[in-house]
Design a protein around this motif. Structure first.
Motif, PDB file in Angstrom:
ATOM      1  N   PHE A 130       0.804  -1.225   0.000  1.00  0.00           N
ATOM      2  CA  PHE A 130       0.000   0.000   0.000  1.00  0.00           C
ATOM      3  C   PHE A 130       0.836   1.274   0.000  1.00  0.00           C
ATOM      4  O   PHE A 130       0.279   2.369   0.081  1.00  0.00           O
ATOM      5  N   ARG A 131       2.164   1.149  -0.083  1.00  0.00           N
ATOM      6  CA  ARG A 131       3.003   2.346  -0.149  1.00  0.00           C
ATOM      7  C   ARG A 131       2.708   3.198  -1.396  1.00  0.00           C
ATOM      8  O   ARG A 131       2.523   4.419  -1.281  1.00  0.00           O
TER       9      ARG A 131
ATOM     10  N   TYR B  38      -1.926   9.399  -3.062  1.00  0.00           N
ATOM     11  CA  TYR B  38      -2.917  10.304  -2.495  1.00  0.00           C
ATOM     12  C   TYR B  38      -2.273  11.427  -1.680  1.00  0.00           C
ATOM     13  O   TYR B  38      -2.593  12.608  -1.873  1.00  0.00           O
ATOM     14  N   VAL B  39      -1.372  11.071  -0.792  1.00  0.00           N
ATOM     15  CA  VAL B  39      -0.758  12.087   0.067  1.00  0.00           C
ATOM     16  C   VAL B  39       0.169  12.992  -0.736  1.00  0.00           C
ATOM     17  O   VAL B  39       0.275  14.195  -0.463  1.00  0.00           O
ATOM     18  N   GLY B  40       0.823  12.438  -1.763  1.00  0.00           N
ATOM     19  CA  GLY B  40       1.797  13.216  -2.512  1.00  0.00           C
ATOM     20  C   GLY B  40       1.318  13.800  -3.813  1.00  0.00           C
ATOM     21  O   GLY B  40       1.742  14.899  -4.197  1.00  0.00           O
TER      22      GLY B  40
ATOM     23  N   GLN C 274       5.069  14.596  -0.513  1.00  0.00           N
ATOM     24  CA  GLN C 274       4.597  15.461  -1.593  1.00  0.00           C
ATOM     25  C   GLN C 274       5.756  16.006  -2.423  1.00  0.00           C
ATOM     26  O   GLN C 274       5.687  16.031  -3.662  1.00  0.00           O
ATOM     27  N   ASP C 275       6.822  16.441  -1.766  1.00  0.00           N
ATOM     28  CA  ASP C 275       7.986  16.962  -2.500  1.00  0.00           C
ATOM     29  C   ASP C 275       8.524  15.910  -3.465  1.00  0.00           C
ATOM     30  O   ASP C 275       8.813  16.207  -4.638  1.00  0.00           O
ATOM     31  N   ARG C 276       8.676  14.699  -2.976  1.00  0.00           N
ATOM     32  CA  ARG C 276       9.228  13.638  -3.825  1.00  0.00           C
ATOM     33  C   ARG C 276       8.261  13.273  -4.955  1.00  0.00           C
ATOM     34  O   ARG C 276       8.679  13.076  -6.101  1.00  0.00           O
TER      35      ARG C 276
ATOM     36  N   ASP D 208       9.061   6.361  -6.414  1.00  0.00           N
ATOM     37  CA  ASP D 208       9.617   5.343  -5.524  1.00  0.00           C
ATOM     38  C   ASP D 208      10.075   5.975  -4.209  1.00  0.00           C
ATOM     39  O   ASP D 208       9.861   5.407  -3.127  1.00  0.00           O
ATOM     40  N   GLY D 209      10.691   7.146  -4.308  1.00  0.00           N
ATOM     41  CA  GLY D 209      11.122   7.842  -3.099  1.00  0.00           C
ATOM     42  C   GLY D 209       9.952   8.282  -2.254  1.00  0.00           C
ATOM     43  O   GLY D 209      10.003   8.243  -1.022  1.00  0.00           O
TER      44      GLY D 209
END
Length: 349
Positions: free
Chosen positions: A237-238, A244-246, A273-275, A282-283
């Motif tokens: 689930f990563r 969603y968060v990023g 979010q930045d990544r 992947d980051g």
């Protein structure tokens, strides 16, 4: 607490499997089968297909997008689906986000709360089969200066009141949802943070309408994966959490990112979010804390999942909409069955 199944989006090459999942969920006693839409498969067509191949399970739009349809069209669709399914339709609505609303539908993402309130008012009025009139900031019916006259829905819905849900994340949206809807469709619902992030605002809205949360359906969609290796299960689930968060929305307006911050993941939400926006997906996935995934999913052996289900019930969830991990049909069916077993072990079935 009841169980639902969330099929998500269709059109990814496994539609026959999705139908098999829906039919197995019905056989196992699941209450409702939800289908989503974004800018691919639409929800009403999918739900019609599922309803035609089932007999008892409710079919729910999770969600139909408000910018996609005029409110009167949504009322027509709801009445038709409720009739075709024999009174098994649940209408879920949501404003989507600025990227889809403005980029796909060409509808400005301004005043989402006011738009939602007016939309619900028009849909509800149309479904009562009153002659449709509305004088608001976003819709006026009939159109002023035109040739239209107030008309009413010609078909008769099976039920006097079709259950209406709203997808809500932010505090103001949650409060309004509690005030004007019959249920809330939720994501990233963590029992440990439920009161301050979700239940408090919903309760506030219910109080405005002179109501309590009794009878109000609190419906988190919860990813599920069964096994013994918690770290490996969380890794499933990563990418989902990072998306969603990023990446779901812009840097300025991402409701899921704000929710993660309200849950205490301020620093992590910024990094994800930045990544993600830098195209380092992947980051971004690697930056998602294990404890955030564990708090918002059902992972582990059936006994552990049963314990977590008790926590969801104690936190106020009334329907758990499960999303079993994997693209393999057997794996998803196994997840469905594990959900029923866990619910029984938890003493909630």
């Amino acid at each position: 607490m009841r169980l639902g199944i969330n099929l998500g989006y269709w059109g990814a090459g496994m539609d026959a499997d999705n139908l098999a999942v829906a039919r197995e969920a019905e056989r196992l006693g699941y209450e409702v089968c939800w289908a989503a839409e974004a800018y691919g498969s639409d929800a009403p067509t999918v739900l019609t297909w599922v309803a035609a191949h089932t007999e008892r399970i409710d079919v729910g739009a999770g969600i139909m997008q408000i910018p996609a349809r005029a409110p009167a069209m949504t009322a027509m669709t709801a009445a038709t689906l409720d009739s075709l399914s024999g009174g098994r339709f649940r209408l879920g609505l949501g404003v989507s986000g600025p990227q889809v609303s403005e980029g796909w539908y060409g509808v400005g993402f301004d005043h989402p709360l006011a738009r939602t309130r007016e939309y619900v008012e028009i849909v509800r009025k149309a479904l009562t089969r009153e002659r449709l009139t509305h004088d608001g900031d976003h819709w006026t019916l009939p159109l002023p200066g035109g040739q239209g006259k107030p008309i009413k829905l010609t078909v008769h819905p099976v039920r006097e009141r079709i259950p209406l849900y709203i997808a809500a994340i932010g505090p103001k949206n949650l409060a309004q949802t509690g005030e004007i809807a019959d249920g809330a469709l939720l994501v990233f619902f963590a029992p440990e943070h439920a009161e301050e992030t979700t239940l408090g605002p919903l309760r506030e809205g219910r109080a405005r309408a002179g109501l309590t949360l009794d009878g109000f359906d609190v419906v988190p969609t919860v990813p599920l994966a069964v096994g013994d290796d918690l770290a490996a299960l969380a890794d499933h689930f990563r990418p989902y959490t990072a998306l969603y968060v990023g990446g779901m929305g812009s840097r300025r307006q991402n409701f899921y990112n704000r929710l993660a911050r309200r849950m205490g993941y301020e620093r992590e939400a910024v990094e994800i979010q930045d990544r993600y926006l830098a195209r380092d997906r992947d980051g971004a996935a690697a930056a998602v804390p294990h404890r955030l995934i564990d708090a918002t999913t059902l992972i582990g052996p059936v006994e552990r999942i049963a314990d977590r289900m008790r926590a969801y019930a104690e936190a106020g969830a009334t329907t758990l909409s499960l999303a079993p991990a994997g693209f393999d049909l057997e794996q998803r069916i196994a997840g469905l069955r594990a959900g029923v077993e866990a619910l029984d072990r938890a003493g909630l079935g």
